[in-house]
Enzyme design. Structure first.
Site, mmCIF file in Angstrom:
data_model
loop_
_atom_site.group_PDB
_atom_site.id
_atom_site.type_symbol
_atom_site.label_atom_id
_atom_site.label_comp_id
_atom_site.label_asym_id
_atom_site.label_seq_id
_atom_site.Cartn_x
_atom_site.Cartn_y
_atom_site.Cartn_z
ATOM 1 N N TYR A 184 56.878 28.264 70.677
ATOM 2 C CA TYR A 184 58.084 28.687 69.994
ATOM 3 C C TYR A 184 59.321 28.145 70.519
ATOM 4 C CZ TYR A 184 55.604 30.229 65.957
ATOM 5 O OH TYR A 184 55.198 30.096 64.720
ATOM 6 N N PHE B 33 55.026 42.340 63.146
ATOM 7 C CA PHE B 33 55.581 42.205 61.000
ATOM 8 C C PHE B 33 55.123 40.725 61.646
ATOM 9 C CE2 PHE B 33 58.927 41.454 64.548
ATOM 10 C CZ PHE B 33 59.792 39.830 63.760
#
Length: 409
Positions: A123, A409
């Site tokens: 990322y 999450f």
């Protein structure tokens, strides 16, 4: 790329989610877990890459609000459920999903995107920087003792179930969100994530239990934990597995830690995720025997540099011009003047000479105050163009409380 990228149709959720499950090993989730994630999925914020009638890529986002230094909670896209089928790698699918997603986040007016990464090296090229860390540890309670502060005995404890204590625990959590950067303000439905406890995921431990800390009848803390029983030849050798712990003050936290470290028939306390500045580290008599290890957790991406930097406060006055590199989101490129202090901040475009040069990835890493600009400069990732600017900005960006993400999450 011949695949089609489109917003998720709720009717296609099962096919879409099956691609994600396969990418993470192909082990089916428990029915209750799968049902909850289906309910929490925001289809309008979820993308699928399709090769004909076959889904080959997934990416989603949750609508979050994230606490930042100064106590504000800032809109943030919680990037999640990202995968590409092994048959369709190296075709630009991930890049196209990341670009589309960040454009959508910008359109929605959210200055931040955040994620946790199963493979962190992916990322950085999309502008995400590691902004928070967590501590894992194993307290050897046969050799380590706790020294608790005076007044701890004034806290009473009550064992119950996570379900029965849900409202009290959520009330405690909600009061703590603005006190520590990096915490997610829970939206309706997210409180149920803490109740997920599939037997297949327990690794030999008991169902989760809850202990509440109370003062004068008011709940001031809680801990979710499980017991993993074990017997060796000398005797009991079980473990207390800590899933969550939160207290409104040091006495509440100390009472909870003392309880967890004294559960009968156990020899260790396994801590899976705690802040790097957590107080228990100063209560134990020998931290070395707790074997603390550090792990990066939350990645932060500034989607709108000006709005993001203006949304937090700064612990010391700053007046600095950043030269920002952001090839993936070119609207952020260029010079930004940040002025601010503990009361507020402003960040606007400028033609003034730059004081510091860096990429948006380094701004994301430093944003929550847990990674210093000085340390990034030591790695050659930040360049000081005006003498003194690096120290000024690094001190201002810091946080007296380490940022921390309590749950994934």
């Amino acid at each position: 790329m011949t695949t089609e990228l489109r917003v998720l149709d709720p009717a296609e959720w099962d096919d879409w989610y099956a691609v994600l499950e396969l990418a993470f090993g192909g082990v089916p989730e428990a029915d209750e877990e799968r049902a909850l994630w289906r309910e929490l999925t925001e289809p309008e914020r979820s993308l699928g890459a399709w090769d004909g009638d076959r889904c080959v890529g997934t990416a989603g986002a949750f609508t979050f609000r994230l606490s930042v230094p100064g106590g504000n909670v800032v809109p943030a896209a919680g990037v999640t459920m990202v995968s590409v089928a092994g048959t369709h790698r190296r075709r630009g699918i991930l890049t196209s999903m990341m670009r589309r997603q960040l454009e959508d986040v910008r359109r929605l007016g959210e200055p931040l995107a955040v994620l946790t990464a199963s493979e962190p090296e992916i990322y950085g090229r999309f502008g995400y920087g590691v902004a928070t860390h967590t501590v894992r540890a194993v307290i050897d309670t046969t050799r380590v003792r706790l020294t608790v502060p005076e007044g701890t005995d004034g806290i009473s404890l009550r064992v119950t179930t996570p379900a029965d204590a849900l409202a009290d625990a959520e009330a405690v959590y909600a009061r703590l969100v603005t006190a520590r950067p990096g915490m997610v303000e829970r939206r309706p439905g997210w409180e149920r994530v803490a109740l997920l406890d599939p037997p297949a995921d327990r690794d030999g431990a008991s169902p989760r239990q809850c202990v509440l800390a109370e003062r004068d009848g008011e709940v001031v803390g809680y801990a979710h934990y499980a017991i993993r029983p074990k017997w060796s030849w000398p005797g009991p050798d079980g473990a207390v597995v800590v899933h969550q712990l939160a207290g409104l003050d040091p006495l509440a936290e100390a009472a909870l830690w003392r309880y967890l470290c004294s559960v009968d028939l156990t020899a260790r306390v396994e801590i899976h995720s705690r802040p790097v500045d957590d107080g228990w580290q100063h209560l134990v008599t020998d931290l070395r025997r707790c074997e603390p290890t550090l792990r990066p957790v939350l990645f932060v991406r500034l989607v709108d540099v000006g709005a993001a930097l203006a949304a937090r406060t700064y612990q010391a006055p700053v007046d600095v011009v950043f030269e920002v590199e952001d090839a993936f989101c070119p609207w952020n490129e260029g010079r930004w003047r940040l002025t601010g202090d503990a009361k507020g901040a402003e960040c606007v475009r400028t033609e003034d000479a730059a004081d510091l040069a860096l990429s948006v990835r380094e701004l994301g890493a430093a944003y929550l105050g847990g990674v210093s600009l000085v340390s990034l400069a030591a790695a050659g990732l930040v360049r000081e163009l005006r003498e003194g600017a690096l120290t000024e900005a690094s001190v201002g960006f810091g946080s007296p409380v380490a940022p921390w993400l309590p749950h994934g999450f």
